[in-house]
Scaffold this motif. Structure first.
Motif, short mmCIF file in Angstrom:
data_model
loop_
_atom_site.label_atom_id
_atom_site.label_comp_id
_atom_site.label_asym_id
_atom_site.label_seq_id
_atom_site.Cartn_x
_atom_site.Cartn_y
_atom_site.Cartn_z
N SER A 86 60.55 29.28 33.48
CA SER A 86 59.86 30.32 34.26
C SER A 86 60.02 30.02 35.74
N VAL A 88 59.00 31.73 39.79
CA VAL A 88 58.38 32.78 40.59
C VAL A 88 59.10 32.85 41.93
N VAL A 90 59.09 34.64 45.83
CA VAL A 90 58.28 35.37 46.81
C VAL A 90 59.16 35.68 48.01
N SER A 117 59.13 40.45 36.08
CA SER A 117 57.94 41.22 36.47
C SER A 117 57.86 41.19 37.98
N LEU A 118 57.65 42.35 38.55
CA LEU A 118 57.66 42.44 40.01
C LEU A 118 56.34 43.02 40.49
N THR A 119 55.77 42.41 41.51
CA THR A 119 54.57 42.96 42.14
C THR A 119 54.88 43.23 43.60
N SER A 128 56.45 39.71 45.07
CA SER A 128 56.47 38.51 44.23
C SER A 128 57.06 38.89 42.89
N TYR A 130 58.22 37.41 38.86
CA TYR A 130 58.29 36.38 37.83
C TYR A 130 59.58 36.58 37.06
N ARG A 149 68.15 28.47 43.58
CA ARG A 149 67.75 27.82 44.83
C ARG A 149 68.69 28.24 45.96
N LEU A 158 61.14 32.38 48.70
CA LEU A 158 60.49 31.15 48.27
C LEU A 158 60.69 31.06 46.76
N ILE A 160 59.74 29.26 43.45
CA ILE A 160 58.74 28.34 42.91
C ILE A 160 59.14 27.97 41.48
N GLU A 161 59.56 26.73 41.33
CA GLU A 161 60.06 26.26 40.03
C GLU A 161 58.97 25.54 39.27
N PRO A 162 59.12 25.39 37.97
CA PRO A 162 58.12 24.63 37.22
C PRO A 162 58.29 23.13 37.44
#
Lengths: 168, 335
Positions: A86, A88, A90, A117-119, A128, A130, A149, A158, A160-162
């Motif tokens: 997963s 995220v 931004v 999924s986009l917000t 943002s 997912y 990356r 940005l 954001i990795e797990p």
């Protein structure tokens, strides 16, 4: 090669054993068997998902054997993308060409974006997203993350990795 | 009974905590055979010197030493002139040049005094030099309070986990960032709103950049890398991304999929960046808490969590360091 097969079994004793026999005869290594007793089909059959490691050339023989035993094979195929991650993002995710971002992963041949999924809050505001990425193995997941990356740096996103579960 | 003459340099929030804790724990220290006397306290206005120990109650009532100073000596001058066994250095952190703490620590170590500090700056700027200075002078330099506040991390690795190979340490090392991200997740509020709330509560500084840009976390990563992994790295070796770009929408998307977004420092990867952490993970702590996962060969993963800042909490880590210096000496003496 790893394969997944969806079978439907009759709800009578001994069916699971019968279904296992062709796999055994073809020296398949069974990874998992999920027996969905709670999800009976309208015809009263019980769906079962097998994930096995076996030679691709033996699929037809296994399928034929299963049919002979009266077991219906709903679907069989290669379960290629066995690892998932997963992420995220931004930033201006959409306006920096989300299609291209996804394509950079998909075009590798070893990883695919399976879920987005986009917000969005406003045109000028950062959006943002997912992403769920699937890949053929753990090393390929790392390669896909490296690509993401790179894309992130290029498009000022940005990424954001797990967190890694284990130390590398 | 062993007498320990202590000088405190720096009299801000942590300095007050140190005076308070040393006074509160006087009896406990005596029971351990340590007569710890705080013989001087120095700040930017001057020094209070008292051979039999400063009057804790009296000085705790003052914000600075301006009204109480018995000497105008400051900084290095005071450290060199006062005959103490141990210097507690708690002046404000500067991660670029390390001063004034760096000069204070050099003065203390080179005159044969143990140093206990909560000041990251000098350690980030010149850890290996300070360590060598301590070794050359036969004294110890302890700095548990610099990383994770009261959360035991350095001593845990150096003492309790000794014998293990440490593969890595990842964790939340900044309570301010963790508070902001927690509030953004809980309330769905934007970063700027959560930041101003944190500022109102005294959790974030008026200039929050040091925390929110990841500078503070990166400093801690450098200290861990140098002290526990013998890496000899500088601040500029750390790849740093802060939390200012994280949106409440990103936090919500992550949460829906079972993740929190936390600012994670990673050693030896030398990275500081917002990271997805599974919600059930023991390091996914909330509010101002810090946490760290230590990956070892023999003990698996050890996770610790605790308050990362605060006057008394930081002083607690300093107290632990002081006791450990003299306890080590005692054990060495027996064998």
């Amino acid at each position: 090669m790893r394969l997944s097969m969806d079978l439907e079994l009759q709800d009578v004793p001994g069916q699971l054993l019968l279904a296992l026999q062709p796999f055994r005869d073809n020296k398949a290594n069974i990874i998992s068997v999920v027996h969905h007793r709670d999800r009976k089909t309208p015809r009263g059959m019980i769906p079962v998902r097998f994930v096995v490691e076996m030679d691709r050339s033996k699929i037809d023989s296994v399928n034929a054997k299963l049919k002979e035993s009266g077991i219906s094979v709903v679907r069989s195929g290669e379960d290629r993308l066995i690892e998932a991650v997963s992420v995220v993002l931004v930033g201006h995710v959409l306006h920096s060409d989300l299609g291209d971002t996804v394509n950079r992963i998909d075009s590798t041949g070893f990883a695919e974006v399976m879920d987005v999924s986009l917000t969005m809050t406003g045109v000028e505001e950062p959006s943002s997203a997912y992403l769920k990425i699937r890949a053929t193995g753990k090393a390929e997941i790392q390669k896909a993350l490296a690509i993401l990356r790179e894309v992130g740096a290029e498009k000022k996103l940005l990424v954001i990795e797990p967190i890694e579960a284990e130390a590398l | 009974m062993r007498d320990i003459k202590i000088s405190l340099v720096g009299y801000g929030i942590v300095g007050h905590g140190v005076v308070d804790v040393l006074s509160r724990k006087k009896k406990m220290l005596r029971d351990m055979g340590l007569n710890a006397k705080l013989i001087s306290v120095t700040d930017h206005t001057g020094t209070v010197i008292a051979e039999d120990g400063v009057d804790a109650e009296k000085i705790l009532a003052e914000k600075t030493l301006a009204n109480l100073a018995t000497s105008s000596m400051k900084g290095k001058e005071a450290i060199s002139a006062i005959d103490s066994d141990l210097v507690i250095e708690v002046t404000p952190t500067n991660i670029v040049h390390g001063q004034p703490g760096l000069g204070h620590m050099e003065a203390a170590l080179s005159s044969g005094k143990h140093v206990v500090t909560s000041n990251k700056g000098p350690l980030v700027v010149s850890y290996s030099r300070l360590k060598k200075l301590a070794e050359d002078n036969g004294v110890m330099m302890k700095f548990e309070a610099t990383v994770g506040g009261t959360m035991p991390l350095i001593s845990l690795v150096e003492r309790t986990l000794v014998g293990n190979t440490i593969f890595g340490i990842r964790g939340i090392f900044n309570g301010t960032c963790n508070y902001i991200l927690t509030r953004m997740t809980e309330e769905g509020i934007p970063y700027t709103h959560a930041l101003s709330e944190a500022q109102d509560m005294g959790i974030a500084e008026a200039d929050p950049s040091y925390d929110v840009e990841g500078v503070d976390t990166a400093g801690k990563v450098v200290i861990l890398a140098n002290s526990l992994f013998d890496m000899n790295v500088k601040y500029s070796d750390v790849d740093v991304t802060g939390i200012t770009g994280v949106t409440p929408e990103a936090l919500a998307l992550a949460k829906k999929r079972g993740y929190a977004i936390k600012l994670i420092g990673d050693v030896p990867a030398l990275t500081v960046r917002p990271t997805l952490v599974p919600l059930g993970s023991p390091i996914a702590v909330s509010g101002t808490l810090n946490s760290a996962a230590i990956y070892t060969d023999l003990s698996g993963t050890i996770t610790v969590t605790g308050l990362g800042a605060g006057s008394i909490e930081t002083a607690s880590a300093i107290l632990t360091d002081i006791i450990s210096i003299y306890r080590t000496k005692r054990i060495d003496a027996i064998f």
